[in-house]
Design an enzyme around this catalytic site. Structure first.
Site, mmCIF file in Angstrom:
data_model
loop_
_atom_site.group_PDB
_atom_site.id
_atom_site.type_symbol
_atom_site.label_atom_id
_atom_site.label_comp_id
_atom_site.label_asym_id
_atom_site.label_seq_id
_atom_site.Cartn_x
_atom_site.Cartn_y
_atom_site.Cartn_z
ATOM 1 N N LYS A 29 0.831 -1.202 0.000
ATOM 2 C CA LYS A 29 0.000 0.000 0.000
ATOM 3 C C LYS A 29 0.870 1.259 0.000
ATOM 4 C CE LYS A 29 -3.964 2.277 0.476
ATOM 5 N NZ LYS A 29 -4.649 2.401 1.771
ATOM 6 N N SER A 57 -6.120 11.201 -0.919
ATOM 7 C CA SER A 57 -6.573 11.772 0.347
ATOM 8 C C SER A 57 -5.732 12.985 0.736
ATOM 9 C CB SER A 57 -6.507 10.719 1.452
ATOM 10 O OG SER A 57 -5.189 10.218 1.610
#
Length: 323
Positions: A204, A273
């Site tokens: 990730k 984000s």
């Protein structure tokens, strides 16, 4: 199973809604117009997999909730050190804290084994302030592969992905992980219990460490960064430097840079984000993404010149956005 979601934003409310749908006793802790909307109408999830509404208990007062079996932490990592008064009422002796954070977690070296076992990273746990609030023994690691955003107060837009990989720092398959996995799956989510979650953390992180800061610096979407030749090359270099640090720590993420880039490009015109936080005037969550890996590079002696450069520039951006 009693679950408190502390920081029931886009991801937290989505998970809470799924668990509530599965029959768990869910309590959503939030504030502002989002809380007001959840109290009135529940959490309304808009998803390609089907819309639904979950009317879980919502409050701004953790003391109203009391001790829970699991606390799903939806706060940004830079808020962890100061969340003590909020999380304390939610804890009993065996409460597990499931932190849905990007980047390197504060518990990374807890029960890691080897020469770095128990080491504290200043970039993610400055002065031990996070560990003092969130005891590493409580931590259940969580790597989020779902993309969500708040479309409106109380309305969560689920864009893609339902996988929430979880695991113990000591690599065991514990009863608390198995129970949580079963509840998440009953709510329609994918929740594998990984033998070594650190590999997932690095997979990730390959995307977050590169796309997130560059998206904020360039105000660009995932697809735009992938299509721009020079930027794509910088991202490749950042990913390769990150892989070198992971391997120096004995972790093999098991994914190629090419595959990671292809997956990012498929996401399309999505704003990371970090870019969304910048646009909303919120603090940028870069310490656990970039600063932590630069610190790990210092520890392991791995050269990361591009990561250092992007970190320096994005850190200046973060300082300016916080002013």
């Amino acid at each position: 199973m009693k679950v408190a979601v502390l920081g029931a934003g886009a991801i937290g409310a989505y998970v809470g809604a799924a668990l509530h749908r599965a029959g768990a006793d869910v309590h959503l802790i939030a504030r502002g117009p989002h809380l007001t909307a959840m109290r009135r109408h529940g959490v309304r999830v808009r998803s390609p997999r089907g819309d639904f509404t979950a009317r879980a208990h919502a409050t701004d007062d953790p003391a109203e909730v009391g001790p829970a079996d699991y606390v799903f932490l939806g706060l940004k990592a830079h808020s962890y050190a100061s969340c003590g008064p909020l999380i304390a009422p939610l804890l009993h002796e065996r409460t597990a804290v499931v932190a849905a954070q990007n980047g390197i977690p504060w518990w990374y070296f807890h029960r890691h084994g080897g020469p770095y076992d128990g080491r504290r990273l200043e970039s993610v746990d400055p002065g031990g302030a996070v560990s003092a609030v969130l005891a590493p023994e409580r931590a259940v690691g969580c790597v989020v592969y779902a993309a969500t955003e708040l479309e409106a107060p109380g309305v969560v837009r689920h864009l893609e992905g339902t996988r929430f990989s979880i695991g113990e720092p000591d690599r065991s398959v514990s009863d608390r992980c198995v129970r949580l996995s079963e509840a998440m799956r009953a709510g329609g989510l994918k929740c594998p219990v990984e033998g070594d979650l650190r590999a997932d953390i690095w997979v990730k992180l390959l995307g977050n460490i590169s796309f997130n800061p560059i998206s904020a610096l360039a105000r660009a979407t995932m697809a735009q960064m992938c299509r721009h030749g020079g930027t794509r090359r910088v991202i490749e270099i950042m990913m390769n430097e990150t892989l070198a640090v992971a391997r120096a720590l004995g972790c093999e993420p098991g994914v190629s840079v090419e595959r990671r880039l292809a997956g990012a490009e498929r996401v399309g015109e999505h704003r990371t984000s970090t870019l969304q936080d910048l646009e909303r005037g919120k603090p940028l969550e870069l310490d656990v993404l970039l600063a932590a890996v630069v610190e790990l590079a210092d520890i392991t002696g791995v050269p990361v010149p591009t990561l250092r450069t992007v970190h320096a520039i994005s850190d200046l951006l973060a300082l300016g956005s916080a002013a």
